[in-house]
Design an enzyme around this catalytic site. Structure first.
Site, PDB file in Angstrom:
ATOM      1  N   ASP A  78       9.230  55.940  16.933  1.00 24.90           N
ATOM      2  CA  ASP A  78       9.768  57.304  16.858  1.00 24.90           C
ATOM      3  C   ASP A  78       9.002  58.011  15.752  1.00 24.90           C
ATOM      4  OD1 ASP A  78      11.436  59.643  16.253  1.00 24.90           O
ATOM      5  OD2 ASP A  78      12.976  58.661  17.457  1.00 24.90           O
TER       6      ASP A  78
ATOM      7  N   CYS B  93      13.547  58.666  24.497  1.00 23.27           N
ATOM      8  CA  CYS B  93      12.923  59.874  23.953  1.00 23.27           C
ATOM      9  C   CYS B  93      13.044  61.000  24.976  1.00 23.27           C
ATOM     10  CB  CYS B  93      11.462  59.605  23.589  1.00 23.27           C
ATOM     11  SG  CYS B  93      10.450  59.127  24.988  1.00 23.27           S
ATOM     12  N   PRO B  94      12.916  62.249  24.540  1.00 26.05           N
ATOM     13  CA  PRO B  94      13.014  63.347  25.513  1.00 26.05           C
ATOM     14  C   PRO B  94      11.740  63.462  26.349  1.00 26.05           C
ATOM     15  CG  PRO B  94      12.597  64.198  23.307  1.00 26.05           C
ATOM     16  CD  PRO B  94      12.694  62.711  23.172  1.00 26.05           C
TER      17      PRO B  94
ATOM     18  N   THR C 138      16.870  55.363  30.938  1.00 29.43           N
ATOM     19  CA  THR C 138      18.087  56.170  31.116  1.00 29.43           C
ATOM     20  C   THR C 138      17.852  57.569  30.562  1.00 29.43           C
ATOM     21  OG1 THR C 138      18.950  55.390  29.002  1.00 29.43           O
ATOM     22  CG2 THR C 138      19.701  54.205  30.968  1.00 29.43           C
ATOM     23  N   SER C 139      16.575  57.920  30.339  1.00 26.03           N
ATOM     24  CA  SER C 139      16.296  59.190  29.658  1.00 26.03           C
ATOM     25  C   SER C 139      15.912  60.294  30.649  1.00 26.03           C
ATOM     26  CB  SER C 139      15.232  58.979  28.593  1.00 26.03           C
ATOM     27  OG  SER C 139      15.207  60.078  27.725  1.00 26.03           O
ATOM     28  N   ARG C 140      14.667  60.330  31.078  1.00 27.34           N
ATOM     29  CA  ARG C 140      14.239  61.274  32.105  1.00 27.34           C
ATOM     30  C   ARG C 140      13.207  60.584  32.985  1.00 27.34           C
ATOM     31  NH1 ARG C 140      18.200  63.538  31.243  1.00 27.34           N
ATOM     32  NH2 ARG C 140      18.576  65.671  30.578  1.00 27.34           N
TER      33      ARG C 140
ATOM     34  N   ASP D 298      18.241  54.879  35.503  1.00 24.02           N
ATOM     35  CA  ASP D 298      19.355  55.812  35.743  1.00 24.02           C
ATOM     36  C   ASP D 298      18.803  57.192  36.089  1.00 24.02           C
ATOM     37  OD1 ASP D 298      22.163  56.447  35.799  1.00 24.02           O
ATOM     38  OD2 ASP D 298      21.854  57.581  33.951  1.00 24.02           O
TER      39      ASP D 298
ATOM     40  N   GLU E 268      14.365  63.020  41.285  1.00 24.51           N
ATOM     41  CA  GLU E 268      15.793  62.822  41.557  1.00 24.51           C
ATOM     42  C   GLU E 268      16.506  64.092  42.030  1.00 24.51           C
ATOM     43  OE1 GLU E 268      17.112  61.607  37.555  1.00 24.51           O
ATOM     44  OE2 GLU E 268      18.318  63.436  37.497  1.00 24.51           O
TER      45      GLU E 268
ATOM     46  N   HIS F 288      21.863  58.682  37.815  1.00 22.14           N
ATOM     47  CA  HIS F 288      22.059  59.561  36.650  1.00 22.14           C
ATOM     48  C   HIS F 288      23.532  59.628  36.242  1.00 22.14           C
ATOM     49  CE1 HIS F 288      19.800  62.930  34.393  1.00 22.14           C
ATOM     50  NE2 HIS F 288      20.840  62.543  33.677  1.00 22.14           N
TER      51      HIS F 288
END
Ligand code: NAI
Length: 336
Positions: free
Chosen positions: A176, A207-208, A234-236, A260, A265, A297
């Site tokens: 990070d 992270c985004p 599980t982020s994007r 996720d 999606e 999601h």
């Protein structure tokens, strides 16, 4: 304020209505099942604000349409804002607000759930036992204790996830640009991504999605990972180059994949498509692997998170209306 609430499901209506009631029926919420797209913009006519979710379209043409309809505020029911053209919103004078800090436990615990299920093959055991098949062959897992977990992004969710994995007795390494003091105190070791990838048995993305993190996990990143690695997102969806990951699964380079979120999606998730054929060949291919576990999601989907999201959304609407400074405004210069 009159608000067009797009992409609403029964649980959104329930949680937002309850939050609005707690705020003394502050707003006129118009609940719409439709997803916000260029075609559905007219549904916002006469509204001061729209309330949108992760798969609503907030690109320039849609924002132009909303502006023409008199909309001044986009209140996101999400933390992520990668789907909003912030430059266009700023040019049109449309304020964008979001829900920055709802229960980080919801997503972190879901990531841990995917790890446990994939490792111990709980999804496969469930169907076996229901068919009176009690054989264990093929269900062999490994102890999480002593394994190395790599966390990409130790913000609100990643930091909670790191603590959960430390609780399992894992060694946690992280990357990070802004290391978290709390994580460091718990013994999390910060590394560059290139150094983290070869060390981790499990890699979890928190992270985004930004221009810098688009396809962060590509062929080159996969080549640095341990053979048989477990990858969790599980982020994007677009943090992962799905085509490269499918190649990795076919070669056995990726041993387990828990998702996720998925790059494409928007046309799939949150809807019951059980009577339709899947037209997305990449998604269909993912579903053929026994070591891939996909949820639609639902990381955010806990009672606590829904309540937080609804309360913050109503507070954002009120703060905008009264010009108060506790509005969770998305800075137009944020990189998405
Ligand atoms: P946050 O903003 O608190 O933390 C993100 C962290 O990522 C920050 O510490 C940031 O410095 C770090 N980061 C930025 N670029 C990085 C890079 N290139 N490499 C490593 N780290 C980097 O965000 P939060 O609340 O923890 O959420 C993380 C993501 O989770 C959101 O962006 C969203 O995409 C996703 N999310 C998914 C949900 C779901 O239902 N599956 C629900 C809520 C959020």
């Amino acid at each position: 304020m009159r608000v067009a609430v797009f992409s609403t499901k029964p649980y959104d209506i329930e949680s937002l209505s309850a939050a609005d009631e707690r705020a003394g029926h502050a707003h006129d919420l118009v609940f719409l099942e439709a997803r916000l797209t260029k075609e559905t913009v007219p549904l916002a006519a006469g509204c001061d604000a729209v309330c949108a979710f992760v798969n609503d379209d907030l690109s320039a043409p849609v924002l132009d349409g909303l502006h023409a309809a008199g909309v001044q505020l986009v209140a996101l029911r999400s933390a992520g804002f990668n789907h909003v053209d912030l430059g266009t919103a700023a040019r049109l004078g449309i304020t964008v607000a979001r829900v920055p800090g709802y229960s980080p436990h919801a997503v972190a615990e879901h990531a841990a759930g995917l790890i446990l299920a994939l490792n111990r093959k709980i999804h496969r055991a469930y169907t076996r036992v229901r068919e009176n098949n009690f054989a264990l062959t093929g269900l062999l897992g490994f102890d999480l204790h002593g394994r190395t977990v790599g966390v990409v992004g130790t913000g609100r969710i990643g930091a909670v996830f790191a603590r959960i994995m430390i609780g399992f007795g894992c060694r946690v390494v992280a990357t990070d640009p802004y290391p978290d003091d709390g994580c460091q105190r718990l013994g999390v070791e910060y590394l560059e991504l290139d150094d983290l990838l070869p060390q981790a048995d499990i890699i979890s993305l928190h992270c985004p999605l930004t221009p810098e993190t688009y396809h962060l996990i590509d062929r080159a990143a996969l080549a640095r990972m341990r053979p048989g690695v477990m990858l969790i997102n599980t982020s994007r969806g677009a943090l992962i180059d799905t085509a490269a990951v499918i190649e990795g699964l076919k070669r056995g380079a990726i041993g387990y994949l828990g998702l996720d979120v998925y790059e494409e999606e928007a046309d799939l998730f949150f809807e019951d498509l059980s009577d339709q054929v899947v037209r997305d060949d990449v998604f269909a291919r993912l579903l053929t692997f026994h070591n891939v576990l996909i949820t639609g999601h639902q990381g955010f989907f806990t009672t606590e998170a829904l309540t937080d999201i609804a309360d913050t959304t109503i507070r954002n609407l009120s703060a905008f209306e009264r010009n108060e400074d506790h509005l969770h405004r998305v800075d137009p210069s944020s990189r998405t």
